[in-house]
Design an enzyme around this catalytic site. Sequence first.
Site, PDB file in Angstrom:
ATOM      1  N   PHE A 235       0.822  -1.229   0.000  1.00 55.11           N
ATOM      2  CA  PHE A 235       0.000   0.000   0.000  1.00 55.11           C
ATOM      3  C   PHE A 235       0.846   1.265   0.000  1.00 55.11           C
ATOM      4  O   PHE A 235       0.379   2.332  -0.309  1.00 55.11           O
ATOM      5  CB  PHE A 235      -0.929   0.011   1.207  1.00 55.11           C
ATOM      6  CG  PHE A 235      -0.224  -0.211   2.527  1.00 55.11           C
ATOM      7  CD1 PHE A 235       0.476   0.823   3.136  1.00 55.11           C
ATOM      8  CD2 PHE A 235      -0.208  -1.463   3.128  1.00 55.11           C
ATOM      9  CE1 PHE A 235       1.149   0.632   4.335  1.00 55.11           C
ATOM     10  CE2 PHE A 235       0.449  -1.664   4.327  1.00 55.11           C
ATOM     11  CZ  PHE A 235       1.130  -0.632   4.948  1.00 55.11           C
TER      12      PHE A 235
ATOM     13  N   SER B 205       3.761   3.627   2.438  1.00 58.23           N
ATOM     14  CA  SER B 205       4.388   3.760   3.750  1.00 58.23           C
ATOM     15  C   SER B 205       3.503   4.595   4.656  1.00 58.23           C
ATOM     16  O   SER B 205       2.852   5.536   4.200  1.00 58.23           O
ATOM     17  CB  SER B 205       5.751   4.455   3.597  1.00 58.23           C
ATOM     18  OG  SER B 205       6.575   3.677   2.752  1.00 58.23           O
TER      19      SER B 205
ATOM     20  N   ASP C 103     -12.215  -6.520   4.880  1.00 63.95           N
ATOM     21  CA  ASP C 103     -10.849  -6.951   5.226  1.00 63.95           C
ATOM     22  C   ASP C 103     -10.642  -6.893   6.745  1.00 63.95           C
ATOM     23  O   ASP C 103      -9.614  -6.425   7.233  1.00 63.95           O
ATOM     24  CB  ASP C 103      -9.804  -6.072   4.518  1.00 63.95           C
ATOM     25  CG  ASP C 103      -8.424  -6.746   4.499  1.00 63.95           C
ATOM     26  OD1 ASP C 103      -7.416  -6.031   4.311  1.00 63.95           O
ATOM     27  OD2 ASP C 103      -8.345  -7.976   4.728  1.00 63.95           O
TER      28      ASP C 103
END
Length: 295
Positions: A22, A24, A138
């Site tokens: 994704f 940092s 998720d």
Amino acid sequence: ETSISRYNAEFVELDLLGTGSFGSVYKCLNRLDGCFYALKRSTKPIAGSLDEKMALREVWAHAVLGHHQHVVQYYSAWAEDHHMLIQNEFCNGGNLNEKIMQNRLEKVLMEIVDLKQLILQLCKGLKYIHSLKLAHMDIKPGNVFICHVQRKTIDESNSDDGYYGDHTELKKSPYDTVYKIGDLGHVVSLNKNQKIEEGDCRFLPIEVLQEDYSNLTKADIFALGLTIFLAAGGDDLPKNGPKWQVIRNIGLPNLENRPKELNSLLQQMVSCNASERPSAIEILQSSFLGCLTKD
Ligand SMILES: Cn1cc(CCO)c2c3c(c(-c4ccccc4Cl)cc21)C(=O)NC3=O
């Protein structure tokens, strides 16, 4: 040329909290309000790409979800020099996965009273998300963030505060623990039948794998059941293979030295038949949490 970066203008970058596909995430101090924030910095997705759709979904979900005590608070998002940034609430207690790993290391188990708090708070967060016709998709320990907040202590000094209690109820910990659902990168809306980006396969119910999106709120309940199972001391979950199938078709192994009510709640939450899984509201009303929800 050095384009004026809002990131550098408004924040002091303190720590790198994590990196991944994704991008940092940094712990930053906002120069103006003096508060800490978690800022995710990722390369700006190609216009029209799936990544862009997911990035936009994350920001739209945060915007729709507004403010809730058990959802990580969103503040802002913007793009600059080929990067996309999202500014979220900083949760100072790490995530539930780190807590589970720590407990295994120390060979300690979460107390049942804390497990009940975990279930209660995450069900309140899911109830809110589902009430807005969204599903998280998720849910897993790594996406449950922990905030340790200062306990509201009764000030002992001015005894004329009208509180004649014996003050002996002081808990062992100087703070309260608040759990928050985070990482809205997989959020989908319930009605619109859109191609979903599956979350972590260890927490995925079989019907979603088979592209049956008719009960997405119950996919969150399934993943929440496995999340609580791990927090309660269960062994690591398989990503695939026969053990993965057994959990979907038979259910979870019983957790010894855990109350039968907890084991049966977990079994119901991971039922093969999505409609048999209790909704977040039903779990909040269930007898298991009964003694707790009357606080
Ligand atoms: C790796 N990592 C560590 C932390 C600190 C937890 O104590 C963290 C946070 C977030 C996020 C995050 C997740 C997904 C999307 C955006 C963000 Cl900022 C990631 C985080 C977030 O939204 N809030 C956080 O505290």
